[in-house]
Scaffold this motif. Structure first.
Motif, short mmCIF file in Angstrom:
data_model
loop_
_atom_site.label_atom_id
_atom_site.label_comp_id
_atom_site.label_asym_id
_atom_site.label_seq_id
_atom_site.Cartn_x
_atom_site.Cartn_y
_atom_site.Cartn_z
N ALA A 91 0.83 -1.21 0.00
CA ALA A 91 0.00 0.00 0.00
C ALA A 91 0.86 1.25 0.00
O ALA A 91 1.66 1.46 -0.90
N ILE A 246 -13.57 2.70 3.92
CA ILE A 246 -13.09 2.32 2.58
C ILE A 246 -11.65 2.77 2.38
O ILE A 246 -10.79 2.00 1.93
N PHE A 247 -11.35 4.01 2.72
CA PHE A 247 -9.99 4.53 2.56
C PHE A 247 -9.02 3.86 3.52
O PHE A 247 -7.85 3.63 3.18
N ALA A 250 -8.08 0.53 2.14
CA ALA A 250 -7.20 0.69 0.98
C ALA A 250 -5.77 1.01 1.40
O ALA A 250 -4.82 0.71 0.67
N SER A 255 -1.81 -5.02 0.46
CA SER A 255 -2.22 -5.15 -0.94
C SER A 255 -1.30 -4.31 -1.80
O SER A 255 -0.31 -3.76 -1.33
N GLY A 258 -3.99 -0.66 -2.86
CA GLY A 258 -5.33 -0.72 -2.27
C GLY A 258 -6.31 -1.59 -3.02
O GLY A 258 -7.47 -1.73 -2.58
N TRP A 259 -5.88 -2.21 -4.13
CA TRP A 259 -6.80 -3.03 -4.92
C TRP A 259 -7.23 -4.26 -4.14
O TRP A 259 -6.42 -4.95 -3.52
N THR A 261 -8.76 -4.78 -1.24
CA THR A 261 -9.25 -4.37 0.08
C THR A 261 -10.23 -3.20 -0.04
O THR A 261 -11.23 -3.14 0.68
N ARG A 262 -9.94 -2.25 -0.93
CA ARG A 262 -10.84 -1.11 -1.13
C ARG A 262 -12.20 -1.56 -1.65
O ARG A 262 -13.26 -1.13 -1.14
N GLU A 263 -12.21 -2.45 -2.62
CA GLU A 263 -13.47 -2.91 -3.21
C GLU A 263 -14.27 -3.76 -2.23
O GLU A 263 -15.51 -3.67 -2.17
N ALA A 284 -15.80 1.87 -6.17
CA ALA A 284 -14.45 1.68 -5.65
C ALA A 284 -13.45 1.47 -6.78
O ALA A 284 -12.32 1.98 -6.73
N GLY A 288 -10.26 3.75 -7.75
CA GLY A 288 -8.94 3.16 -7.95
C GLY A 288 -8.32 3.57 -9.27
O GLY A 288 -7.11 3.81 -9.36
#
Length: 313
Positions: A91, A246-247, A250, A255, A258-259, A261-263, A284, A288
């Protein structure tokens, strides 16, 4: 490269694939293909301005710590760091290390260089938590699931948590940290405190929090614009409350960029407000992509020579 670093991209891809599968790939593709171009452009502009504000916030902090950094240096270094965040497992860690090393190479002492990045990152996190807590009681009215906690408790937390978050750092400035038994400084934290207890600390703290509010407002705006492009018309305070988890997900160093985990976070959090999985995951993904486009710009800037940094005094 360690085994963990090699496994993170694989884990991120697997998690993202699972989330997309649960959201139904065909529904997700349909949602994305119908995205409104104007809202997408507005979201990209907000995301870009958010990172420009972040770079200038960091520049102000380095100046307070004893360095005079040009705006161009700060912008180039910040966007280069973004490209590393998008490419390297972990991250935000890779990009933050790059920023610290850039300052160190330019002549800033190692502790001050590291502190500039640490305090900059923490100030953004603190403000994100604060505004998320403030928005939570107002967003609760839009929930489509039953609250497990009394509404009065949510209101109380929304009033007290932001206050505690914003006041707590002041203790680091105002009160020396000592061992209660021996009266000695408490290790590394006391060393950090000795560096931040300098002239103009309160003014710098106020500036840092104000700048972080602007940064987070623009970031939330980018997420909301991405959602609006996909047809989501949620109240602004719902986006603020939802953006915090969400942030945060991410930003976890588990990861790449943030791909995944953010989604996953978007699907879980926005579902509580009645948002279908395809739209939640799509919002999300769009956010991204905003970051990915800026990371591509940062990658191009990596070929440029860094601007010089001169220290005041």
């Amino acid at each position: 490269m360690t085994r963990g670093a090699l496994l993170r991209p694989v884990a991120a891809c697997v998690l993202l694939a699972v989330v997309v599968r649960l959201a139904d790939p065909w529904s997700l593709a349909d949602v994305l293909l119908r995205a409104d171009r104007d809202w997408l452009l507005a979201g990209l502009a907000a995301a870009l301005l958010s990172n420009v504000a972040s770079a200038l916030r960091w520049r102000a902090l380095t100046a307070w710590l004893g360095a005079t950094v040009s705006p161009l240096f700060a912008l180039l270094t910040y966007f280069r760091a973004m490209s590393l965040n998008a490419l390297l497992p972990g991250a935000v860690v890779g990009g933050d290390l790059y920023r610290a090393l850039a300052l160190r190479k330019a002549g800033l002492p190692a502790l001050d260089a590291g502190l500039s990045v640490l305090l900059d990152r923490v100030s953004g996190l603190w403000m994100l938590l604060a505004i998320g807590a403030v928005a939570a009681p107002f967003a609760a009215g839009s929930l489509t699931v039953a609250l497990r906690a009394p509404a009065a408790l949510i209101d109380l937390l929304g009033a007290t948590v932001p206050l505690l978050l914003l006041v707590a750092p002041l203790l680091l400035i105002a009160r020396p940290l000592t061992d209660v038994h021996r009266g000695r400084p408490v290790g590394a934290l006391a060393r950090i405190q000795s560096h931040v207890r300098r002239a103009g600390a309160l003014q710098q703290y106020a500036l840092q929090m104000g700048a972080s509010l602007v940064v987070q407002a623009l970031s939330v705006g980018a997420l909301a614009c991405g959602g609006r492009a996909l047809g989501l018309d949620l109240p602004g305070l719902v986006w603020v409350a939802a953006a915090a988890p969400i942030f945060l997900m991410a930003a976890l160093p588990v990861s790449v960029g943030g791909w995944g985990t953010r989604e996953a976070a978007a699907a879980a959090v926005l579902a509580a407000f009645g948002v279908p999985a395809a739209e939640a995951v799509g919002a999300a993904l769009v956010y991204g992509v905003f970051g990915l486009l800026q990371a591509a710009l940062g990658g191009a800037l990596l070929a440029w020579q860094s601007q010089p940094l001169s220290r005041a005094g």
